[in-house]
Write a protein that holds these residues in place. Structure first.
Motif, PDB file in Angstrom:
ATOM      1  N   ASP A 158       0.942  -1.200  -0.008  1.00 41.42           N
ATOM      2  CA  ASP A 158      -0.192  -0.094   0.042  1.00 41.42           C
ATOM      3  C   ASP A 158       0.769   1.269   0.132  1.00 41.42           C
ATOM      4  OD1 ASP A 158      -2.873   0.700   0.460  1.00 41.42           O
ATOM      5  OD2 ASP A 158      -1.789   2.372   1.538  1.00 41.42           O
ATOM      6  N   PRO A 159       0.608   2.247  -0.822  1.00 44.12           N
ATOM      7  CA  PRO A 159       1.163   3.532  -0.898  1.00 44.12           C
ATOM      8  C   PRO A 159       1.455   4.065   0.536  1.00 44.12           C
ATOM      9  CG  PRO A 159      -0.428   3.584  -2.407  1.00 44.12           C
ATOM     10  CD  PRO A 159      -0.787   2.393  -1.653  1.00 44.12           C
ATOM     11  N   ALA A 160       0.702   4.069   1.604  1.00 43.21           N
ATOM     12  CA  ALA A 160       0.923   4.337   3.007  1.00 43.21           C
ATOM     13  C   ALA A 160       2.119   3.944   3.576  1.00 43.21           C
ATOM     14  CB  ALA A 160      -0.303   4.349   3.568  1.00 43.21           C
ATOM     15  N   ALA A 161       2.487   2.663   3.179  1.00 45.99           N
ATOM     16  CA  ALA A 161       3.411   1.924   3.826  1.00 45.99           C
ATOM     17  C   ALA A 161       4.864   2.737   3.739  1.00 45.99           C
ATOM     18  CB  ALA A 161       3.654   0.322   3.226  1.00 45.99           C
ATOM     19  N   GLN A 162       4.949   3.440   2.827  1.00 44.87           N
ATOM     20  CA  GLN A 162       6.194   4.122   2.666  1.00 44.87           C
ATOM     21  C   GLN A 162       6.486   5.122   3.987  1.00 44.87           C
ATOM     22  OE1 GLN A 162       8.746   3.568   0.615  1.00 44.87           O
ATOM     23  NE2 GLN A 162       7.196   1.896  -0.382  1.00 44.87           N
ATOM     24  N   ASP A 163       5.461   5.720   4.484  1.00 47.46           N
ATOM     25  CA  ASP A 163       5.396   6.421   5.559  1.00 47.46           C
ATOM     26  C   ASP A 163       5.415   5.786   7.108  1.00 47.46           C
ATOM     27  OD1 ASP A 163       5.314   8.737   3.849  1.00 47.46           O
ATOM     28  OD2 ASP A 163       3.157   8.589   3.704  1.00 47.46           O
ATOM     29  N   PRO A 175      13.268  -1.370  15.557  1.00 43.47           N
ATOM     30  CA  PRO A 175      13.520  -1.852  14.342  1.00 43.47           C
ATOM     31  C   PRO A 175      13.915  -0.713  13.353  1.00 43.47           C
ATOM     32  CG  PRO A 175      11.072  -2.166  14.562  1.00 43.47           C
ATOM     33  CD  PRO A 175      11.703  -1.698  15.971  1.00 43.47           C
ATOM     34  N   SER A 176      14.734  -1.024  12.220  1.00 46.81           N
ATOM     35  CA  SER A 176      15.126   0.205  11.754  1.00 46.81           C
ATOM     36  C   SER A 176      14.137   0.584  10.686  1.00 46.81           C
ATOM     37  CB  SER A 176      16.084  -0.352  10.555  1.00 46.81           C
ATOM     38  OG  SER A 176      15.874  -1.225   9.576  1.00 46.81           O
ATOM     39  N   ARG A 177      14.177   1.913  10.049  1.00 47.16           N
ATOM     40  CA  ARG A 177      13.227   2.215   9.160  1.00 47.16           C
ATOM     41  C   ARG A 177      12.797   1.435   7.911  1.00 47.16           C
ATOM     42  NH1 ARG A 177      11.458   4.796   4.904  1.00 47.16           N
ATOM     43  NH2 ARG A 177      10.009   6.558   4.967  1.00 47.16           N
ATOM     44  N   ASP A 178      13.941   0.784   7.458  1.00 46.34           N
ATOM     45  CA  ASP A 178      13.628  -0.019   6.184  1.00 46.34           C
ATOM     46  C   ASP A 178      12.892  -1.289   6.632  1.00 46.34           C
ATOM     47  OD1 ASP A 178      14.952   1.557   4.678  1.00 46.34           O
ATOM     48  OD2 ASP A 178      17.028   0.507   4.459  1.00 46.34           O
ATOM     49  N   GLU A 179      13.141  -1.943   7.852  1.00 47.67           N
ATOM     50  CA  GLU A 179      12.464  -3.045   8.275  1.00 47.67           C
ATOM     51  C   GLU A 179      10.834  -2.616   8.563  1.00 47.67           C
ATOM     52  OE1 GLU A 179      15.952  -5.405  10.722  1.00 47.67           O
ATOM     53  OE2 GLU A 179      14.864  -3.639  11.844  1.00 47.67           O
ATOM     54  N   VAL A 180      10.807  -1.486   9.191  1.00 48.46           N
ATOM     55  CA  VAL A 180       9.212  -1.082   9.281  1.00 48.46           C
ATOM     56  C   VAL A 180       8.661  -1.193   7.963  1.00 48.46           C
ATOM     57  CG1 VAL A 180       7.788   0.657  10.487  1.00 48.46           C
ATOM     58  CG2 VAL A 180       9.978   0.072  11.635  1.00 48.46           C
ATOM     59  N   VAL A 181       9.208  -0.216   7.118  1.00 44.38           N
ATOM     60  CA  VAL A 181       8.368   0.002   5.837  1.00 44.38           C
ATOM     61  C   VAL A 181       8.108  -1.226   5.229  1.00 44.38           C
ATOM     62  CG1 VAL A 181       9.014   0.880   3.630  1.00 44.38           C
ATOM     63  CG2 VAL A 181       9.295   2.323   5.688  1.00 44.38           C
ATOM     64  N   HIS A 182       9.125  -2.236   5.350  1.00 42.90           N
ATOM     65  CA  HIS A 182       9.049  -3.506   4.557  1.00 42.90           C
ATOM     66  C   HIS A 182       8.051  -4.246   5.218  1.00 42.90           C
ATOM     67  CE1 HIS A 182      10.134  -7.305   2.467  1.00 42.90           C
ATOM     68  NE2 HIS A 182      10.026  -8.109   3.477  1.00 42.90           N
ATOM     69  N   THR A 183       7.786  -4.135   6.594  1.00 37.24           N
ATOM     70  CA  THR A 183       6.471  -5.000   7.399  1.00 37.24           C
ATOM     71  C   THR A 183       5.199  -4.445   6.880  1.00 37.24           C
ATOM     72  OG1 THR A 183       8.074  -5.446   9.161  1.00 37.24           O
ATOM     73  CG2 THR A 183       5.536  -5.488   9.452  1.00 37.24           C
ATOM     74  N   CYS A 184       5.364  -2.986   6.694  1.00 38.73           N
ATOM     75  CA  CYS A 184       4.121  -2.559   6.518  1.00 38.73           C
ATOM     76  C   CYS A 184       3.599  -2.781   4.847  1.00 38.73           C
ATOM     77  CB  CYS A 184       4.088  -0.879   6.345  1.00 38.73           C
ATOM     78  SG  CYS A 184       4.181  -0.381   8.228  1.00 38.73           S
ATOM     79  N   ARG A 185       4.855  -2.738   3.965  1.00 39.85           N
ATOM     80  CA  ARG A 185       4.497  -3.166   2.530  1.00 39.85           C
ATOM     81  C   ARG A 185       4.193  -4.554   2.503  1.00 39.85           C
ATOM     82  NH1 ARG A 185       9.342  -2.779  -0.895  1.00 39.85           N
ATOM     83  NH2 ARG A 185       7.722  -2.832  -2.723  1.00 39.85           N
TER      84      ARG A 185
END
Length: 198
Positions: A158-163, A175-185
């Protein structure tokens, strides 16, 4: 000069047609027929894993897909599922909150295909499930969908995952920002639901 411009038009038309074809995605028809091409959403450029079944044949296909991003990208996916709730342990404050565990529901295989009696599935959520988030636009449908079989459409990435970010975390090692974004994606986001039976 006019003749040169007119010769360029067929080339431009072919280029546009190829660009539109590159933006096509496959989705299943509502009647379970062969895949059809729809325009508008870019196809993911990641290499699909060997066990990728796209479009998914049922909710079990999504449950068994260990790495959904390279398989499905952000394509709209439609399946039937039994929706149940559960208590989730949320370790921190995720934003946007609707992508966090406080907004999750569980998507279960249909009772007729799971091998468990329907009352058991509703009461305990027995068996493998897919954790999903309800998009804010359909959050009002949550109470109607709980413990019900629904025809649903949703997507990963989802586009919101980038935020996605944590505003709080219980210890000094978030968790790192990349890990959080990946989990949301990697979270399946439900964007439409139709109640099939109470």
């Amino acid at each position: 000069m006019a003749a040169i411009k007119n010769r360029a038009l067929p080339t431009l038309a072919v280029t546009l047609a190829l660009a539109l074809t590159a933006c096509a995605v496959y989705r299943s028809t509502s009647g379970g027929g062969p895949p059809v091409v729809t325009e508008g959403t870019p196809v993911s450029v990641a290499t699909p894993p060997p066990n990728c079944v796209n479009p998914p044949t049922d909710i079990t296909t999504l449950i068994e897909q260990a790495d959904p991003l390279p398989c499905y990208g952000d394509a709209n996916l439609t399946v039937d599922a039994l929706v149940t709730g559960a208590a989730f342990d949320c370790p921190g404050g995720l934003e946007p909150a609707w992508l966090g565990c406080s907004g999750y529901v569980l998507l279960n295989p249909l009772p007729a295909t799971s091998g468990h009696p329907e009352f058991l599935l509703v009461a305990r959520g027995t068996g493998a499930t897919l954790t999903a988030a309800l998009h804010p636009n359909i959050e009002p449908l949550r109470s109607h969908a709980m413990n019900a079989v629904v025809h649903l459409t949703g997507h990963y990435d989802d586009p919101a995952a980038q935020d996605c970010r944590y505003t709080s975390w219980p210890d000094a090692n978030p968790p790192s920002r990349d890990e959080v974004v990946h989990t949301c994606r990697s979270t399946f986001v439900i964007t439409a639901m139709e109640l099939l039976k109470p």
